[in-house]
Design an enzyme around this catalytic site. Structure first.
Site, PDB file in Angstrom:
ATOM      1  N   HIS A 275      30.727 -45.587  54.421  1.00 24.28           N
ATOM      2  CA  HIS A 275      31.797 -44.790  53.787  1.00 24.28           C
ATOM      3  C   HIS A 275      33.056 -45.666  53.767  1.00 24.28           C
ATOM      4  O   HIS A 275      33.028 -46.757  53.208  1.00 24.28           O
ATOM      5  CB  HIS A 275      31.925 -43.493  54.579  1.00 24.28           C
ATOM      6  CG  HIS A 275      32.761 -42.418  53.975  1.00 24.28           C
ATOM      7  ND1 HIS A 275      33.258 -42.470  52.702  1.00 24.28           N
ATOM      8  CD2 HIS A 275      33.206 -41.223  54.477  1.00 24.28           C
ATOM      9  CE1 HIS A 275      33.962 -41.374  52.453  1.00 24.28           C
ATOM     10  NE2 HIS A 275      33.955 -40.605  53.522  1.00 24.28           N
ATOM     11  N   HIS A 314      26.760 -45.887  44.900  1.00 25.89           N
ATOM     12  CA  HIS A 314      27.502 -44.672  45.208  1.00 25.89           C
ATOM     13  C   HIS A 314      26.586 -43.476  45.023  1.00 25.89           C
ATOM     14  O   HIS A 314      25.749 -43.481  44.128  1.00 25.89           O
ATOM     15  CB  HIS A 314      28.722 -44.537  44.275  1.00 25.89           C
ATOM     16  CG  HIS A 314      29.757 -43.632  44.812  1.00 25.89           C
ATOM     17  ND1 HIS A 314      29.700 -42.273  44.629  1.00 25.89           N
ATOM     18  CD2 HIS A 314      30.850 -43.875  45.567  1.00 25.89           C
ATOM     19  CE1 HIS A 314      30.736 -41.723  45.238  1.00 25.89           C
ATOM     20  NE2 HIS A 314      31.447 -42.673  45.814  1.00 25.89           N
ATOM     21  N   ASP A 370      35.381 -49.835  47.223  1.00 29.37           N
ATOM     22  CA  ASP A 370      35.556 -50.739  48.358  1.00 29.37           C
ATOM     23  C   ASP A 370      35.250 -52.192  48.031  1.00 29.37           C
ATOM     24  O   ASP A 370      35.507 -53.071  48.843  1.00 29.37           O
ATOM     25  CB  ASP A 370      34.655 -50.288  49.521  1.00 29.37           C
ATOM     26  CG  ASP A 370      35.137 -48.986  50.121  1.00 29.37           C
ATOM     27  OD1 ASP A 370      36.346 -48.891  50.370  1.00 29.37           O
ATOM     28  OD2 ASP A 370      34.327 -48.074  50.325  1.00 29.37           O
TER      29      ASP A 370
END
Ligand code: CMC
Length: 436
Positions: A275, A314, A370
Site C-alpha cells: 500500500h 493496482h 507510487d
C-alpha cells in the site's frame, strides 16, 4: 446519505439446484445485490443460509459513498465529482481538503476561516516531544508518527464522543493541522535535530518544509516551485475511496473508537509495502537495480516470480493511474530546480519495457501513484524513511471524510465479517503427559 432505493433497478432470479427453489433478489444501484438477501437461500430451516466468500473484499461494496469516484478501466479519479487533473492544476491542498471533508469547494470566506482554523491548530502539547525522545535514534518515522497520533487520543479524551458532529469537526481540524508538525518532529528526532515549531504565516506545505529542513536561526526559504509541487502531491494523495487503509479507518471507526486511535490504525495499514509503503519499496528497488544494463534481468526476475515490480499494478486501476501521469509531469518542474534524479532513467526504462511486455500488458499492470512519487521526493531532499509519512499527511483528510461518512450513514453497523470454519471438529482436551 441517500436511500438505497430499489425502484426501477430490476431483480435477479436465482435457482438453487440443491432444492429446485427459485428466489428473486432486488438489484440496487445498477449491478449490486445485498449480501443479506442471499441469507434466505437455504436447504432447510436449520440451514444458516447462503453467504458470499470474498477474501480481500475484491468484489464487495462495503459502503455507499459520495467522496471519491474511480473508474479503474478508464483511469478516472474525481473528488466529490471534480476531476483530479483540474484540482491538481487549479486548486491548493487545503482547498481540496475542504472539498473532500465538506463536499463542496469553499467560498472565499469559508476558505479563509478553514485555513485560519488549520493554522491555529498546528501546535502539539510539549509532552509529545518527550514521547519522540523515547524512541531510538534510528526509529522509522512512520512508526513514530503512528505512535504519536495514537498518543493524541489521551490529550483529547473528549474525542471519544464521536456521535457529536461539532466535536468531530474540532478533532478533524486538529488532526489535519497537527499531522505535518508530528511528521516533522519525528524526522527531526531521527536526525538528532531540535524541533522547529510551526510558523503561522507560512502555508500548509511551506510550514511543513520549514519544520523539516530549517537549521537553527539560519533563514530557510523553501523554493516556491517545490512548495507547489508538494501541494500537488498532497492533492493527489488526499483520498482514494475504499482502499486498505480507508477500510481500516472505517472498520475501527465502526466500533466508535475515537478518531486518533482509528487514524493510527489506518496509518498502520498504509505503512505496508503493498500500500503506501510502496513508494519506499520502489526507491529501494531502483537503487538495487542500479543501472540501465540490469533492467532486462530484473524484468525477467519479475516474470519468473522471483521479484515484484513495486509501483506497478493496482486493485482498481486497469489503465494508467491518472495520479502517476500528473506526478510524471510535476517531476519535470521539480527536476528543473533540483537536478534530475539519476534513478529516473531506470524507472523510465522499467516502464518502457513493462508496457511492451505481454506479462504486464495481459495483466493490465501500469505504473501506480507510487512509481514516480519517491523519485520526486528524493530529489526534493526527503529521506526514503519519510515517503510513507508524506502519503499519510494528505491521506488524513480522506480517512477523516470516510470516517465522518460512516458515522452519518444509518445503514452502517459495527464491521464484523463472517468466516467459513475449516478447522477441527469437536475433540477432547489431551493432558500434557499424554501428548505425543
Ligand atoms: N509485479 C509483478 N506482478 C504483479 C504485480 C507487480 N507489481 N502486481 C500484480 N502482479 C500480478 C500478480 O502476480 C497476478 O498475476 P497472476 O494472476 O499470474 O498470479 C496478477 O498480476 C494480479 O495481481 P494481484 O496481486 O492478484 O492483484 P491485487 O489487486 O491483489 O494487488 C497490488 C494489487 C497493488 C497489491 C499489486 O499490484 C502489487 O503488489 N503491486 C506492487 C505494490 C504497489 O505498488 N503497491 C501500491 C499500490 S497503489 C498505492 C496504494 O494503494 O497505496
Amino acid at each position: 446519505m441517500a436511500d438505497s432505493g430499489t425502484e426501477g433497478n430490476g431483480t435477479l432470479s436465482i435457482k438453487d439446484n440443491r432444492t429446485g427453489k427459485e428466489y428473486e433478489i432486488d438489484i440496487l444501484d445498477g449491478d449490486v445485490i445485498r449480501a443479506m438477501d442471499l441469507r434466505q437461500i437455504k436447504v432447510n430451516d436449520d440451514d444458516f443460509g447462503m453467504m458470499a466468500y470474498d477474501p480481500g473484499f475484491t468484489n464487495t461494496a462495503s459502503t455507499r459513498s459520495t467522496v471519491t469516484y474511480i473508474d479503474g478501466g478508464k483511469g478516472i479519479l474525481r473528488y466529490r465529482g471534480i476531476p483530479i487533473e483540474q484540482l491538481a492544476e487549479r486548486s491548493s491542498f487545503l482547498e481540496v481538503a475542504y472539498l473532500i471533508l465538506k463536499g463542496e469547494l469553499p467560498t472565499q470566506a469559508e476558505s479563509d476561516e478553514f485555513v485560519h482554523d488549520i493554522t491555529m491548530h498546528t501546535y502539539v502539547h510539549e509532552n509529545i516531544i518527550d514521547l519522540f525522545d523515547g524512541f531510538r535514534y534510528d526509529a522509522h518515522a512512520m512508526g513514530m508518527l503512528i505512535s504519536s497520533v495514537s498518543a493524541l487520543s489521551t490529550f483529547y479524551p473528549e474525542a471519544k464522543d464521536v456521535r457529536d458532529a461539532d466535536n468531530r469537526g474540532i478533532q478533524i481540524r486538529r488532526l489535519v493541522a497537527k499531522m505535518p508538525t508530528l511528521a516533522a518532529f519525528a524526522y527531526r528526532h531521527h536526525r538528532g535535530l531540535p524541533v522547529i515549531y510551526p510558523e503561522n504565516e507560512l502555508s500548509y506545505t511551506a510550514n511543513f518544509l520549514n519544520m523539516l529542513f530549517r537549521i537553527g536561526g539560519r533563514d530557510y526559504t523553501p523554493d516556491p516551485v517545490l512548495v507547489r509541487a508538494l501541494d500537488v502531491l498532497f492533492i493527489l494523495h488526499a483520498d482514494h475511496e475504499q482502499n486498505c487503509s480507508a477500510t481500516a479507518m472505517r472498520v475501527i471507526g465502526s466500533s466508535e473508537a475515537d478518531p486518533y486511535s482509528a487514524l493510527a490504525g489506518a496509518m498502520a495499514a498504509l505503512y505496508g509495502p503493498l500500500h503506501g509503503g510502496a513508494n519506499e519499496a520502489v526507491l529501494h528497488m531502483l537503487s538495487r537495480i542500479g543501472s540501465l544494463d540490469n533492467v532486462p534481468a530484473f524484468i525477467e526476475g519479475v516474470k519468473n516470480r522471483e521479484e515484484r515490480l513495486m509501483g506497478f499494478g493496482h486493485r482498481v486501476y486497469k489503465a494508467y493511474d491518472p495520479r502517476a501521469s500528473i506526478i510524471k509531469k510535476t517531476s519535470e518542474e521539480v527536476f528543473e530546480i533540483t537536478g534530475r534524479n539519476p534513478l529516473l532513467n531506470i524507472a523510465l526504462e522499467l516502464e518502457r519495457i513493462a508496457l511492451e511486455d505481454d506479462f504486464f500488458v495481459s495483466r493490465n499492470l501500469y505504473p501506480n501513484v507510487d512509481f514516480y512519487s519517491g523519485i520526486i521526493y528524493q530529489a526534493m531532499g526527503f529521506p526514503v524513511e519519510l515517503f510513507s509519512v508524506l502519503f499519510a499527511i494528505p491521506r488524513t483528510v480522506g480517512w477523516l471524510a470516510q470516517w465522518e461518512e460512516l458515522l452519518e450513514d444509518s445503514e452502517q453497523r459495527i464491521a464484523r465479517p463472517r468466516q467459513i470454519y475449516v478447522g477441527s471438529d469437536v475433540r477432547d482436551f489431551v493432558p500434557m503427559e499424554e501428548r505425543g
